[in-house]
Design a protein around this motif. Structure first.
Motif, PDB file in Angstrom:
ATOM      1  N   LEU A   1      19.140  13.986-142.954  1.00  0.00           N
ATOM      2  CA  LEU A   1      19.070  12.741-141.836  1.00  0.00           C
ATOM      3  C   LEU A   1      19.303  13.043-140.637  1.00  0.00           C
ATOM      4  O   LEU A   1      18.524  12.196-139.642  1.00  0.00           O
ATOM      5  N   GLU A   2      20.846  12.927-140.368  1.00  0.00           N
ATOM      6  CA  GLU A   2      21.370  13.123-139.016  1.00  0.00           C
ATOM      7  C   GLU A   2      20.870  14.666-138.460  1.00  0.00           C
ATOM      8  O   GLU A   2      20.449  14.411-137.610  1.00  0.00           O
ATOM      9  N   GLN A   3      20.313  15.780-139.324  1.00  0.00           N
ATOM     10  CA  GLN A   3      19.319  16.503-139.000  1.00  0.00           C
ATOM     11  C   GLN A   3      18.209  16.185-138.350  1.00  0.00           C
ATOM     12  O   GLN A   3      17.608  17.552-137.058  1.00  0.00           O
TER      13      GLN A   3
ATOM     14  N   ASP B   1      15.514  13.948-131.289  1.00  0.00           N
ATOM     15  CA  ASP B   1      16.290  14.397-130.253  1.00  0.00           C
ATOM     16  C   ASP B   1      15.269  15.230-129.201  1.00  0.00           C
ATOM     17  O   ASP B   1      15.069  14.875-128.203  1.00  0.00           O
ATOM     18  N   PHE B   2      15.578  16.863-130.217  1.00  0.00           N
ATOM     19  CA  PHE B   2      14.814  17.581-129.396  1.00  0.00           C
ATOM     20  C   PHE B   2      13.083  18.090-129.291  1.00  0.00           C
ATOM     21  O   PHE B   2      13.284  18.066-127.868  1.00  0.00           O
ATOM     22  N   THR B   3      12.948  17.246-129.974  1.00  0.00           N
ATOM     23  CA  THR B   3      11.163  17.234-129.436  1.00  0.00           C
ATOM     24  C   THR B   3      11.118  16.638-128.631  1.00  0.00           C
ATOM     25  O   THR B   3      10.217  16.408-127.159  1.00  0.00           O
ATOM     26  N   ARG B   4      11.614  15.154-128.414  1.00  0.00           N
ATOM     27  CA  ARG B   4      11.818  13.866-127.605  1.00  0.00           C
ATOM     28  C   ARG B   4      12.009  14.341-126.032  1.00  0.00           C
ATOM     29  O   ARG B   4      11.621  14.299-124.785  1.00  0.00           O
ATOM     30  N   LYS B   5      12.919  15.011-126.439  1.00  0.00           N
ATOM     31  CA  LYS B   5      13.460  15.330-125.124  1.00  0.00           C
ATOM     32  C   LYS B   5      12.798  16.669-123.714  1.00  0.00           C
ATOM     33  O   LYS B   5      12.288  16.833-122.938  1.00  0.00           O
ATOM     34  N   LEU B   6      11.887  17.294-125.243  1.00  0.00           N
ATOM     35  CA  LEU B   6      11.279  18.228-124.284  1.00  0.00           C
ATOM     36  C   LEU B   6       9.281  17.496-123.911  1.00  0.00           C
ATOM     37  O   LEU B   6       9.515  18.330-122.783  1.00  0.00           O
ATOM     38  N   ARG B   7       9.034  16.579-124.351  1.00  0.00           N
ATOM     39  CA  ARG B   7       8.015  15.878-123.852  1.00  0.00           C
ATOM     40  C   ARG B   7       8.591  15.380-123.122  1.00  0.00           C
ATOM     41  O   ARG B   7       7.414  14.835-122.226  1.00  0.00           O
ATOM     42  N   GLY B   8       9.559  15.117-122.999  1.00  0.00           N
ATOM     43  CA  GLY B   8      10.239  14.686-121.676  1.00  0.00           C
ATOM     44  C   GLY B   8      10.292  12.723-121.988  1.00  0.00           C
ATOM     45  O   GLY B   8       9.843  11.976-120.814  1.00  0.00           O
ATOM     46  N   VAL B   9      10.098  12.438-122.686  1.00  0.00           N
ATOM     47  CA  VAL B   9      10.871  10.952-123.787  1.00  0.00           C
ATOM     48  C   VAL B   9      11.856  10.065-122.252  1.00  0.00           C
ATOM     49  O   VAL B   9      12.513   9.977-122.202  1.00  0.00           O
ATOM     50  N   PRO B  10      11.148   8.961-122.029  1.00  0.00           N
ATOM     51  CA  PRO B  10      11.804   8.667-121.242  1.00  0.00           C
ATOM     52  C   PRO B  10      13.659   7.851-121.890  1.00  0.00           C
ATOM     53  O   PRO B  10      13.500   7.775-123.319  1.00  0.00           O
TER      54      PRO B  10
ATOM     55  N   PRO C   1      13.759   5.484-127.766  1.00  0.00           N
ATOM     56  CA  PRO C   1      13.402   5.226-128.437  1.00  0.00           C
ATOM     57  C   PRO C   1      13.898   4.620-130.112  1.00  0.00           C
ATOM     58  O   PRO C   1      14.559   5.789-130.273  1.00  0.00           O
ATOM     59  N   PRO C   2      13.503   3.716-131.252  1.00  0.00           N
ATOM     60  CA  PRO C   2      14.184   3.948-131.908  1.00  0.00           C
ATOM     61  C   PRO C   2      13.832   4.869-132.748  1.00  0.00           C
ATOM     62  O   PRO C   2      12.811   5.786-132.549  1.00  0.00           O
ATOM     63  N   TYR C   3      13.915   5.217-133.753  1.00  0.00           N
ATOM     64  CA  TYR C   3      13.897   6.626-134.467  1.00  0.00           C
ATOM     65  C   TYR C   3      12.368   5.867-135.863  1.00  0.00           C
ATOM     66  O   TYR C   3      12.468   5.219-135.630  1.00  0.00           O
TER      67      TYR C   3
ATOM     68  N   TRP D   1      14.825   2.111-143.892  1.00  0.00           N
ATOM     69  CA  TRP D   1      14.330   0.764-142.610  1.00  0.00           C
ATOM     70  C   TRP D   1      14.593  -0.464-142.653  1.00  0.00           C
ATOM     71  O   TRP D   1      15.121  -0.705-141.889  1.00  0.00           O
ATOM     72  N   ALA D   2      15.284  -1.393-144.036  1.00  0.00           N
ATOM     73  CA  ALA D   2      15.250  -2.468-144.379  1.00  0.00           C
ATOM     74  C   ALA D   2      17.070  -2.241-143.539  1.00  0.00           C
ATOM     75  O   ALA D   2      17.033  -3.255-142.722  1.00  0.00           O
ATOM     76  N   TYR D   3      17.682  -0.865-143.686  1.00  0.00           N
ATOM     77  CA  TYR D   3      18.780  -1.621-143.214  1.00  0.00           C
ATOM     78  C   TYR D   3      19.038  -1.471-141.995  1.00  0.00           C
ATOM     79  O   TYR D   3      20.166  -1.988-140.895  1.00  0.00           O
TER      80      TYR D   3
END
Length: 314
Positions: A294-296, A302-311, A28-30, A100-102
């Motif tokens: 921004l990269e961090q 990414d880390f939190t989504r992986k912990l939550r099992g996001v597709p 999913p988008p950031y 966001w617009a970029y």
């Protein structure tokens, strides 16, 4: 017969992404606000340098160190953070909108990470035009609050905070005052985003192609260093004009051409690069901090989504 049924029922189902299965789900988008948060953190750290740059552009001060000493002498160390609330307002309007617009502009014109520089610059220009319009009031408040203490006491605006400045502008100068300097501000925003955001993406992609860099902090630092230098040089003329026009108050003081004619007559054409060194000194660490942060933040998402099992994060 029962054996055949049992074999069929217990046959493992192919996993998504395997040769015979469904394609793997996309990440999913950031969150759209990540860029605004990263820019706010970076601007808070480099605020003293930005304050000095604006005062050099809007006053008669000529040397960066001399201007910093003058600020500390007259207002103490806390004076280096004059107008910090204006900076926060500006970043959470202008910077949030431009990142966001970029991203949306890149989707619109089909620009990816390996796209040519002109395509990335086009997306950055679109984002800059939008962000320049949205962030103009915050830009005015930031410039005025930063430049205030460099003025004689009788000419100071003395805004208590960014919202006080916004309400007073509307009450004392009318709603139209929120558009003061919008032309050069939008022009500068277009130049900034076409150079800074596009340069960062371009340099990052080119560095990764060399084989000497991985997608890590060293690559991000090098790409953002190049982007900061490009952006400072491209944006300096519009930045100087924007600061002088926005810092002016009262009717008849917002003419871009009048500001240019007066400055050329008294200072010569090189006035447009006045404050380049403090501008580079401020924008360079700001650019580096913005993209590293921004990269961090993206890594944290990414880390939190992986912990939550996001597709998409298997």
């Amino acid at each position: 017969m029962s054996k055949q049924i049992e074999t069929a029922s217990t046959k493992p189902i192919p996993e998504a992404g395997s040769v015979t299965g469904l394609p793997p789900p996309k990440k999913p988008p950031y969150p759209f606000w990540l860029g605004g948060v990263a820019a706010t953190i970076a601007a808070s750290i480099t605020h003293p340098l930005d304050l000095t740059k604006v005062r050099l552009q809007a006053s008669g001060d000529k040397r960066m160190i001399e201007s910093i000493r003058k600020t500390v002498r007259t207002a103490g160390a806390r004076g280096l953070f004059d107008g910090i609330s204006g900076t926060w307002m500006r970043q959470m309007s202008y910077s949030l909108c431009r990142f966001w617009a970029y991203d949306e502009s890149k989707k619109l014109i089909g620009a990816g990470k390996d796209s040519p520089a002109w395509k990335l610059a086009a997306a950055g220009s679109m984002a800059g035009g939008i962000a320049g319009l949205v962030g103009n009031p915050g830009e005015i408040i930031m410039v005025r609050m930063q430049a205030d203490m460099a003025k004689p006491p009788e000419k100071r605006l003395n805004y208590k905070h960014c919202f006080d400045g916004l309400f007073r502008m509307v009450r004392e100068e009318g709603v139209s005052s929120l558009a003061r300097g919008m032309g050069p501000n939008v022009f500068r925003a277009i130049l900034m985003n076409a150079s800074q955001l596009a340069s960062y993406d371009f340099f990052k992609a080119e560095l990764l192609k060399t084989g000497y860099f991985d997608d890590n902090i060293y690559c991000h630092f090098t790409a953002s260093f190049g982007a900061g230098t490009v952006a400072t040089t491209v944006c300096s003329p519009a930045d100087v004009l924007k600061s002088r026009i926005m810092n002016a108050s009262g009717p008849g003081s917002s003419s871009t051409m009048a500001a240019i004619r007066t400055a050329i007559a008294t200072e010569g054409p090189m006035f447009m690069f006045k404050g380049w060194v403090p501008a580079w000194t401020r924008l360079q660490p700001t650019t580096i901090l913005i993209f590293l942060t921004l990269e961090q933040l993206k890594n944290l998402v990414d880390f939190t989504r992986k912990l939550r099992g996001v597709p998409g994060y298997d």
